[in-house]
Enzyme design. Structure first.
Site, PDB file in Angstrom:
ATOM      1  N   HIS A  46      32.684 -20.602 -13.111  1.00  0.00           N
ATOM      2  CA  HIS A  46      31.693 -21.401 -12.570  1.00  0.00           C
ATOM      3  C   HIS A  46      31.894 -21.747 -11.017  1.00  0.00           C
ATOM      4  O   HIS A  46      31.109 -21.518 -10.305  1.00  0.00           O
ATOM      5  CB  HIS A  46      31.678 -22.590 -13.394  1.00  0.00           C
ATOM      6  CG  HIS A  46      30.509 -23.569 -12.820  1.00  0.00           C
ATOM      7  ND1 HIS A  46      29.449 -23.853 -13.578  1.00  0.00           N
ATOM      8  CD2 HIS A  46      30.271 -24.427 -11.741  1.00  0.00           C
ATOM      9  CE1 HIS A  46      28.565 -24.499 -12.840  1.00  0.00           C
ATOM     10  NE2 HIS A  46      29.350 -25.063 -11.920  1.00  0.00           N
ATOM     11  N   GLU A  47      33.053 -22.227 -10.836  1.00  0.00           N
ATOM     12  CA  GLU A  47      33.253 -22.499  -9.406  1.00  0.00           C
ATOM     13  C   GLU A  47      33.567 -21.220  -8.460  1.00  0.00           C
ATOM     14  O   GLU A  47      32.970 -21.464  -7.377  1.00  0.00           O
ATOM     15  CB  GLU A  47      34.796 -23.216  -9.358  1.00  0.00           C
ATOM     16  CG  GLU A  47      34.740 -24.689 -10.083  1.00  0.00           C
ATOM     17  CD  GLU A  47      33.506 -25.504  -9.741  1.00  0.00           C
ATOM     18  OE1 GLU A  47      32.877 -25.424  -8.807  1.00  0.00           O
ATOM     19  OE2 GLU A  47      33.229 -26.187 -10.745  1.00  0.00           O
ATOM     20  N   HIS A  59      29.965 -20.408  -7.283  1.00  0.00           N
ATOM     21  CA  HIS A  59      29.681 -21.156  -6.139  1.00  0.00           C
ATOM     22  C   HIS A  59      30.495 -20.608  -5.059  1.00  0.00           C
ATOM     23  O   HIS A  59      29.548 -20.531  -3.913  1.00  0.00           O
ATOM     24  CB  HIS A  59      30.114 -22.541  -6.295  1.00  0.00           C
ATOM     25  CG  HIS A  59      29.348 -23.559  -7.181  1.00  0.00           C
ATOM     26  ND1 HIS A  59      27.871 -23.507  -7.067  1.00  0.00           N
ATOM     27  CD2 HIS A  59      29.901 -24.348  -8.296  1.00  0.00           C
ATOM     28  CE1 HIS A  59      27.423 -24.316  -7.990  1.00  0.00           C
ATOM     29  NE2 HIS A  59      28.403 -24.737  -8.589  1.00  0.00           N
ATOM     30  N   HIS A  80      28.626 -17.443  -3.696  1.00  0.00           N
ATOM     31  CA  HIS A  80      27.607 -17.750  -3.072  1.00  0.00           C
ATOM     32  C   HIS A  80      27.633 -18.239  -1.796  1.00  0.00           C
ATOM     33  O   HIS A  80      26.955 -17.598  -0.589  1.00  0.00           O
ATOM     34  CB  HIS A  80      26.787 -18.873  -3.711  1.00  0.00           C
ATOM     35  CG  HIS A  80      25.467 -19.183  -3.450  1.00  0.00           C
ATOM     36  ND1 HIS A  80      24.807 -20.412  -3.779  1.00  0.00           N
ATOM     37  CD2 HIS A  80      24.364 -18.621  -3.013  1.00  0.00           C
ATOM     38  CE1 HIS A  80      23.534 -20.276  -3.387  1.00  0.00           C
ATOM     39  NE2 HIS A  80      23.141 -19.124  -2.672  1.00  0.00           N
TER      40      HIS A  80
HETATM   41 ZN    ZN Z   1      28.597 -26.203 -10.313  1.00  0.00          ZN
END
Ligand code: ZN
Length: 676
Positions: free
Chosen positions: A460-461, A464, A467
């Site tokens: 998940h991290e 990010h 991105h």
């Molecule tokens: Zn998040």
């Protein structure tokens, strides 16, 4: 383009001069704005927007290393410095957003010669000014400011009431007779709490870990009921502390003021104001989205509750009351899908997971993570990587800090250290990100072993971070995670989580720490079944919260004294699948929307899940390691950051608007969706 790679030097941060240097930086920035406004009569992108963008960049590069240290190696000195600095930013931001000359300068800018990215940035900035009330008449402006101040005080009161109500309730037990079934760590904490008060036995509180443990594990039904009643009546007009910390008037005033604020700014209601900065087009769209998901998920949720009832009967429980649900659900889960963290953990040693993760990134986006040795960091466990493309160009730098330690904030998160930005026609500043987790540190020469939840968190991290690091936008305002609509920010992160549920990817990230064996099929099957356990009920619960939040903000009727409760009751007619007691005052402790930033935005959790599931489904169709699909996602979503609307970015990748079916399927709900 040449890249300028200068990494922050953490060990050179001087706390004794930091605050003064921040003062200087902020006042220099404000002076620069004044000069820009004075020196020009005709404003252009070059004489207004580029210098403004540079000012924001300067602040980020100065502040983010310190703010990061405050989170990961906290100390008394750092905290003092950090807290002294925070209010300066609010004051700085307010003085910019209230600067009418600057606002008029932005408005005067002609979009004729701007690129679509520049035009998008300009529109966003003008909107930020308008939403902070800059264009209101003097009279309305002063009312607007009064509302803002009062709202922040009310949110604070709401949160404090909830905190006080939670802390007011404790139960003392002289022995463990009534505590059968509770996990040993809960018992140990309860014992410690008693001895802190100089008492023997056990003290249970209403804090989440205790409350959840009682609800899930306490065999004593009356105990579960007592805790349930106390928990769902916190900060309200009923329950053991009725009217003592009552949030009823606080909620009403918050809703009335939010509505007034929205109408002052020209919106129909607060929900419309909330959507102004979000990806969702309209209130109707949000409602349809939520109602559609609810209609498709409800049959499954009802089947799940039937199964739970049937199971409870086999355990001698004829009728399930609200305080029985978690208890029997946990027993059913154990009976059906006996799988737990400890069975999976040996298959996920940290070095193998990291290596597999890097391989997945390489296959999808063609970038390689190369360790940068000898970089100045805040702790010896921190790893630093350069992300290199296939031309060996550095696209970004990532600091990875995986392990828990004292004075490090809990949880997992990513943060921007610096953002990509064109410096000249030929030079670009590369983006830098922090990835922080709190995994258990390796001990006794063995590697750290991750639970599957932790693996998911890491992905998940990293989503990010990618991105932020793979962006190709030239302006700070819209590069990487900057300027992305609030309800789309979680798309790249939730999207990337899908790979750690994918069999082909699991063979890259798993390797038993003793045998080297990848995750066995039997365990994989169990893991997938457990993932879907009661997913319909969980979905309905989130939809109930989302619909309640959204409808609550679609107008406010001050003549209806029980307006909040009425809205909730109406939502529950459609969404409730479990029994609810008449004294349940869930709304009095819904701090996400009354004290946090989620007002008319709670739907975003599901919204982002739909986006990410739907984006991922293209990989399911074309191959989870299809490099062409990976490149398309890179170009359409990751590289564009906040430089265009998230909806356009999504459509560019998927070829159509988002669809809810992939999310339903990933939750194991599809079979019912198709027949309903
Ligand atoms: Zn998040």
């Amino acid at each position: 383009m040449a890249t300028a790679l200068t990494l922050p030097s953490f060990s050179d941060i001087n706390l004794s001069t930091f605050e003064a240097r921040l003062d200087t930086l902020l006042s220099e920035n404000l002076a620069t704005i004044e000069t820009i406004l004075k020196d020009n009569t005709h404003y252009t992108w070059e004489n207004l927007m580029i210098p403004m963008d540079a000012l924001d960049d300067k602040i980020e590069r100065f502040w983010s290393p310190l703010s990061h240290l405050h989170a990961v190696v906290n100390s008394k000195e750092l905290r003092a410095c950090y807290q002294a600095c925070l209010p300066k930013f609010s004051a700085y931001e307010a003085s910019i957003l209230q600067n009418e000359t600057l606002y008029r300068a932005l408005k005067s800018l002609s979009k004729t010669h701007l690129s679509s990215v520049e035009s998008h940035i300009l529109t966003d900035q003008i909107q930020a000014f308008e939403l902070s009330g800059v264009s209101l008449s003097a009279e309305k402006k002063s009312r607007f400011e009064a509302i803002q101040t009062r709202l922040s005080a009310l949110s604070n009161t709401y949160e404090n009431h909830l905190l006080d109500a939670t802390q007011a309730f404790t139960r003392h037990f002289l022995d463990d007779t009534r505590l059968k079934g509770l996990p040993s760590h809960t018992m140990a904490a309860a014992k410690e709490r008693a001895s802190e008060k100089g008492e023997s036995g056990y003290v249970l509180s209403l804090e989440a870990p205790d409350y959840i443990a009682v609800a899930m594990f306490a065999d004593d039904r009356a105990l579960r009921q007592e805790f349930y009643e106390a928990y769902v009546t916190r900060a309200s007009d009923v329950g053991p502390y009725a009217l003592k910390f009552d949030n009823s008037p606080v909620m009403n005033e918050i809703l009335a003021l939010r509505h007034e604020k929205a109408t002052l700014l020209g919106f129909e209601h607060y929900a419309a104001l909330s959507l102004a900065t979000k990806m969702a087009d309209s209130s109707d769209k949000v409602l349809t989205f939520l109602q559609d998901l609810a209609a498709k998920s409800k049959p499954q949720a009802l089947k799940e509750i039937d199964a739970l009832n049937a199971f409870a009967k086999t355990q001698g429980q004829e009728t399930l009351m609200p305080w029985d649900l978690s208890y029997y659900a946990e027993k059913l889960r154990q009976a059906k899908y006996a799988i737990n963290d400890e069975m999976l953990r040996p298959y996920f040693p940290t070095p193998n997971v990291m290596q597999g993760l890097f391989e997945i990134i390489h296959r999808l986006y063609g970038v390689t993570l190369v360790a940068l040795p000898g970089v100045d960091t805040w702790h010896k466990d921190v790893m630093v990587y350069a992300l290199k493309d296939n031309q060996q160009q550095t696209r970004g730098v990532l600091y990875v800090d995986l392990y828990a330690r004292t004075n490090k904030r809990g949880g997992a998160w990513m943060d921007s250290c610096q953002s990509r930005r064109a410096l000249t026609q030929t030079d670009v500043q590369i983006p830098i990100a922090f990835l922080t987790c709190n995994f258990a540190k390796p001990t006794g020469g063995k590697p750290g072993l991750l639970s599957h939840d932790e693996v998911e968190t890491l992905f998940h991290e990293m989503g990010h971070c990618l991105h932020h690091l793979l962006t190709q936008v030239d302006y700070h305002a819209a590069s990487g995670i900057n300027g992305v609509e609030w309800d789309a920010v979680e798309l790249p992160s939730q999207f990337f989580e899908h790979w750690c549920w994918e069999k082909q990817a699991l063979s890259l990230i798993s390797a038993h720490h003793e045998t080297g064996e990848t995750l066995p099929d039997a365990l994989y099957e169990k893991m997938m079944k457990a993932k879907h356990f009661q997913s319909g009920m969980a979905m309905m619960r989130q939809l109930e919260f989302s619909l309640f939040d959204f409808k609550l903000h679609m107008g406010y009727d001050s003549r209806a004294p029980h307006w909040v409760a009425d809205v909730l009751a109406k939502v529950r007619q459609d969404t409730a699948v479990i029994p609810i007691m008449p004294y349940n005052r869930f709304q009095h402790s819904f701090s996400h929307i009354f004290a946090g930033g989620y007002a008319a935005g709670y739907y975003s959790y599901k919204w982002a899940e739909v986006l990410s599931a739907d984006a991922y489904s293209r990989f399911e169709e074309e191959g989870v390691f299809n490099a062409k699909t990976g490149q398309d996602f890179l170009k359409a979503v990751l590289e564009v950051g906040g430089s265009k609307s998230a909806k356009d970015a999504f459509i560019a990748f998927r070829g159509r608007e988002p669809d809810i079916s992939a999310l339903l399927r990933h939750n194991g709900i599809v079979q019912y969706a198709q027949t309903s």
